[in-house]
Design a protein around this motif. Structure first.
Motif, PDB file in Angstrom:
ATOM      1  N   GLU A 176      -3.794  86.276 -12.075  1.00 49.02           N
ATOM      2  CA  GLU A 176      -4.427  84.124 -11.670  1.00 49.02           C
ATOM      3  C   GLU A 176      -3.730  83.662 -12.768  1.00 49.02           C
ATOM      4  O   GLU A 176      -3.596  84.143 -13.968  1.00 49.02           O
ATOM      5  CB  GLU A 176      -6.128  83.671 -11.958  1.00 49.02           C
ATOM      6  N   SER A 177      -3.021  82.035 -12.482  1.00 52.36           N
ATOM      7  CA  SER A 177      -2.112  81.941 -13.771  1.00 52.36           C
ATOM      8  C   SER A 177      -2.902  80.235 -12.891  1.00 52.36           C
ATOM      9  O   SER A 177      -3.110  79.922 -11.605  1.00 52.36           O
ATOM     10  CB  SER A 177      -1.073  81.904 -13.600  1.00 52.36           C
ATOM     11  N   GLY A 178      -2.364  79.193 -13.512  1.00 47.48           N
ATOM     12  CA  GLY A 178      -2.375  78.289 -13.060  1.00 47.48           C
ATOM     13  C   GLY A 178      -3.951  76.949 -13.095  1.00 47.48           C
ATOM     14  O   GLY A 178      -3.792  75.530 -13.129  1.00 47.48           O
ATOM     15  N   GLY A 179      -5.029  77.603 -14.179  1.00 49.49           N
ATOM     16  CA  GLY A 179      -6.008  76.963 -14.313  1.00 49.49           C
ATOM     17  C   GLY A 179      -5.154  76.108 -15.491  1.00 49.49           C
ATOM     18  O   GLY A 179      -4.046  75.970 -16.370  1.00 49.49           O
ATOM     19  N   GLY A 180      -6.825  75.320 -16.066  1.00 49.29           N
ATOM     20  CA  GLY A 180      -6.274  74.441 -16.872  1.00 49.29           C
ATOM     21  C   GLY A 180      -7.502  73.055 -17.145  1.00 49.29           C
ATOM     22  O   GLY A 180      -8.034  73.357 -16.344  1.00 49.29           O
ATOM     23  N   LEU A 181      -6.889  71.987 -18.445  1.00 47.22           N
ATOM     24  CA  LEU A 181      -7.867  70.663 -18.000  1.00 47.22           C
ATOM     25  C   LEU A 181      -6.617  69.367 -17.111  1.00 47.22           C
ATOM     26  O   LEU A 181      -5.877  69.014 -17.497  1.00 47.22           O
ATOM     27  CB  LEU A 181      -7.991  70.795 -19.786  1.00 47.22           C
ATOM     28  N   VAL A 182      -7.779  69.431 -16.478  1.00 48.97           N
ATOM     29  CA  VAL A 182      -7.359  67.754 -15.391  1.00 48.97           C
ATOM     30  C   VAL A 182      -9.004  66.979 -15.488  1.00 48.97           C
ATOM     31  O   VAL A 182      -9.374  66.864 -15.677  1.00 48.97           O
ATOM     32  CB  VAL A 182      -6.948  68.702 -14.321  1.00 48.97           C
ATOM     33  N   GLN A 183      -8.433  65.414 -15.252  1.00 48.55           N
ATOM     34  CA  GLN A 183      -9.280  64.587 -15.237  1.00 48.55           C
ATOM     35  C   GLN A 183     -10.170  64.273 -13.379  1.00 48.55           C
ATOM     36  O   GLN A 183      -9.354  64.864 -12.787  1.00 48.55           O
ATOM     37  CB  GLN A 183      -8.862  63.093 -15.557  1.00 48.55           C
ATOM     38  N   ALA A 184     -11.332  63.860 -14.089  1.00 45.65           N
ATOM     39  CA  ALA A 184     -11.559  63.928 -12.686  1.00 45.65           C
ATOM     40  C   ALA A 184     -10.697  62.977 -11.336  1.00 45.65           C
ATOM     41  O   ALA A 184      -9.825  62.026 -11.962  1.00 45.65           O
ATOM     42  CB  ALA A 184     -13.307  63.203 -12.402  1.00 45.65           C
ATOM     43  N   GLY A 185     -10.388  63.561 -10.202  1.00 47.20           N
ATOM     44  CA  GLY A 185      -9.670  62.964  -9.705  1.00 47.20           C
ATOM     45  C   GLY A 185      -8.077  64.154  -9.392  1.00 47.20           C
ATOM     46  O   GLY A 185      -7.706  63.335  -8.364  1.00 47.20           O
ATOM     47  N   GLY A 186      -7.969  64.757 -10.097  1.00 43.73           N
ATOM     48  CA  GLY A 186      -6.728  64.990 -10.326  1.00 43.73           C
ATOM     49  C   GLY A 186      -6.587  66.182  -9.312  1.00 43.73           C
ATOM     50  O   GLY A 186      -7.675  66.806  -8.679  1.00 43.73           O
ATOM     51  N   SER A 187      -4.945  66.752  -9.385  1.00 50.21           N
ATOM     52  CA  SER A 187      -5.474  68.044  -8.909  1.00 50.21           C
ATOM     53  C   SER A 187      -4.483  68.932  -9.370  1.00 50.21           C
ATOM     54  O   SER A 187      -3.907  69.332 -10.690  1.00 50.21           O
ATOM     55  CB  SER A 187      -4.155  67.924  -7.684  1.00 50.21           C
ATOM     56  N   LEU A 188      -5.450  70.711  -9.089  1.00 45.28           N
ATOM     57  CA  LEU A 188      -4.332  71.710  -9.657  1.00 45.28           C
ATOM     58  C   LEU A 188      -4.499  73.020  -8.285  1.00 45.28           C
ATOM     59  O   LEU A 188      -5.003  72.998  -7.867  1.00 45.28           O
ATOM     60  CB  LEU A 188      -5.387  72.254 -10.571  1.00 45.28           C
ATOM     61  N   ARG A 189      -3.011  73.453  -8.794  1.00 46.33           N
ATOM     62  CA  ARG A 189      -2.802  74.996  -7.905  1.00 46.33           C
ATOM     63  C   ARG A 189      -3.088  76.403  -8.667  1.00 46.33           C
ATOM     64  O   ARG A 189      -2.211  76.227  -9.506  1.00 46.33           O
ATOM     65  CB  ARG A 189      -1.627  74.023  -7.170  1.00 46.33           C
ATOM     66  N   LEU A 190      -4.071  76.760  -8.097  1.00 43.71           N
ATOM     67  CA  LEU A 190      -3.896  78.003  -8.511  1.00 43.71           C
ATOM     68  C   LEU A 190      -2.859  78.894  -8.210  1.00 43.71           C
ATOM     69  O   LEU A 190      -3.335  78.764  -6.613  1.00 43.71           O
ATOM     70  CB  LEU A 190      -5.403  78.655  -8.704  1.00 43.71           C
ATOM     71  N   SER A 191      -2.848  80.059  -8.299  1.00 42.82           N
ATOM     72  CA  SER A 191      -2.036  81.412  -8.534  1.00 42.82           C
ATOM     73  C   SER A 191      -2.773  82.633  -8.023  1.00 42.82           C
ATOM     74  O   SER A 191      -2.679  82.549  -8.980  1.00 42.82           O
ATOM     75  CB  SER A 191      -0.453  81.224  -8.602  1.00 42.82           C
ATOM     76  N   CYS A 192      -2.183  83.757  -7.723  1.00 41.17           N
ATOM     77  CA  CYS A 192      -2.685  84.643  -8.223  1.00 41.17           C
ATOM     78  C   CYS A 192      -2.079  85.752  -7.215  1.00 41.17           C
ATOM     79  O   CYS A 192      -1.207  86.276  -6.403  1.00 41.17           O
ATOM     80  CB  CYS A 192      -4.160  84.996  -7.232  1.00 41.17           C
ATOM     81  N   ALA A 193      -1.391  86.469  -8.443  1.00 43.02           N
ATOM     82  CA  ALA A 193       0.109  87.752  -7.876  1.00 43.02           C
ATOM     83  C   ALA A 193      -1.071  89.250  -7.538  1.00 43.02           C
ATOM     84  O   ALA A 193      -1.249  89.568  -8.810  1.00 43.02           O
ATOM     85  CB  ALA A 193       1.260  87.326  -8.682  1.00 43.02           C
ATOM     86  N   ALA A 194      -0.327  89.462  -6.430  1.00 42.11           N
ATOM     87  CA  ALA A 194      -1.247  91.168  -6.747  1.00 42.11           C
ATOM     88  C   ALA A 194      -0.194  91.549  -6.632  1.00 42.11           C
ATOM     89  O   ALA A 194       0.366  91.549  -5.852  1.00 42.11           O
ATOM     90  CB  ALA A 194      -1.512  90.789  -4.766  1.00 42.11           C
ATOM     91  N   SER A 195      -0.686  92.824  -7.186  1.00 43.69           N
ATOM     92  CA  SER A 195       0.027  94.072  -6.568  1.00 43.69           C
ATOM     93  C   SER A 195      -0.713  95.621  -6.547  1.00 43.69           C
ATOM     94  O   SER A 195      -1.384  95.520  -7.051  1.00 43.69           O
ATOM     95  CB  SER A 195       0.627  94.618  -8.723  1.00 43.69           C
ATOM     96  N   ALA A 196      -0.296  95.216  -5.259  1.00 44.07           N
ATOM     97  CA  ALA A 196      -0.519  96.453  -4.683  1.00 44.07           C
ATOM     98  C   ALA A 196      -0.900  98.429  -4.447  1.00 44.07           C
ATOM     99  O   ALA A 196      -1.818  98.168  -4.634  1.00 44.07           O
ATOM    100  CB  ALA A 196      -0.735  96.202  -3.253  1.00 44.07           C
ATOM    101  N   ASN A 197       0.855  98.307  -5.047  1.00 42.03           N
ATOM    102  CA  ASN A 197       0.519  99.809  -5.906  1.00 42.03           C
ATOM    103  C   ASN A 197       0.134 100.632  -4.825  1.00 42.03           C
ATOM    104  O   ASN A 197      -0.195 102.115  -5.671  1.00 42.03           O
ATOM    105  CB  ASN A 197      -0.249  99.512  -7.676  1.00 42.03           C
TER     106      ASN A 197
END
Length: 123
Positions: A6-27
């Motif tokens: 996972e990536s994209g987390g962080g600190l944001v103020q109320a009302g704000g936006s974030l986009r999280l990503s998850c890179a998968a390796s199925a192997n």
């Protein structure tokens, strides 16, 4: 072994936006559905949203209308766009994947898990 990062987390103020990503390796392992869980301190892990390999989506009532889950199968990447964030959205967010192709996969616990990304929303 399936790896979810996972990536994209962080600190944001109320009302704000974030986009999280998850890179998968199925192997070589089969991944069908993918989704996002979250766990706040002192609370149980809960499913936020999930998407099947055919694009059918599920989202929890607490986030409906504020989130969009999507996946790019060519890039083996899952996304979670979160808008109008509130302090109640503060939690560790985990990417999960399921092997099953069952329509109601989201009622089952995920088979594979990432390490999580922290989302903190300040008032």
């Amino acid at each position: 072994q399936v790896t979810l990062v996972e990536s994209g987390g962080g600190l944001v103020q109320a009302g704000g936006s974030l986009r999280l990503s998850c890179a998968a390796s199925a192997n070589g392992f089969a991944i069908n559905a993918m989704g996002w869980y979250r766990q706040a301190p002192g609370k149980e892990r809960e499913l936020v949203a999930a998407i099947s390999n055919r694009g059918s989506t599920y989202s929890a009532d607490s986030v409906k209308g504020r989130i969009t889950i999507s996946r790019d199968n060519a890039r083996n990447t899952l996304y979670l766009q979160m808008n109008s964030l509130t302090p109640e959205d503060t939690a560790m967010y985990y990417c999960a994947a399921w092997k099953t192709t069952w329509t109601y996969f989201y009622t089952l616990r995920g088979d594979y898990w990432g390490q999580g990304t922290q989302v903190t929303v300040s008032a």
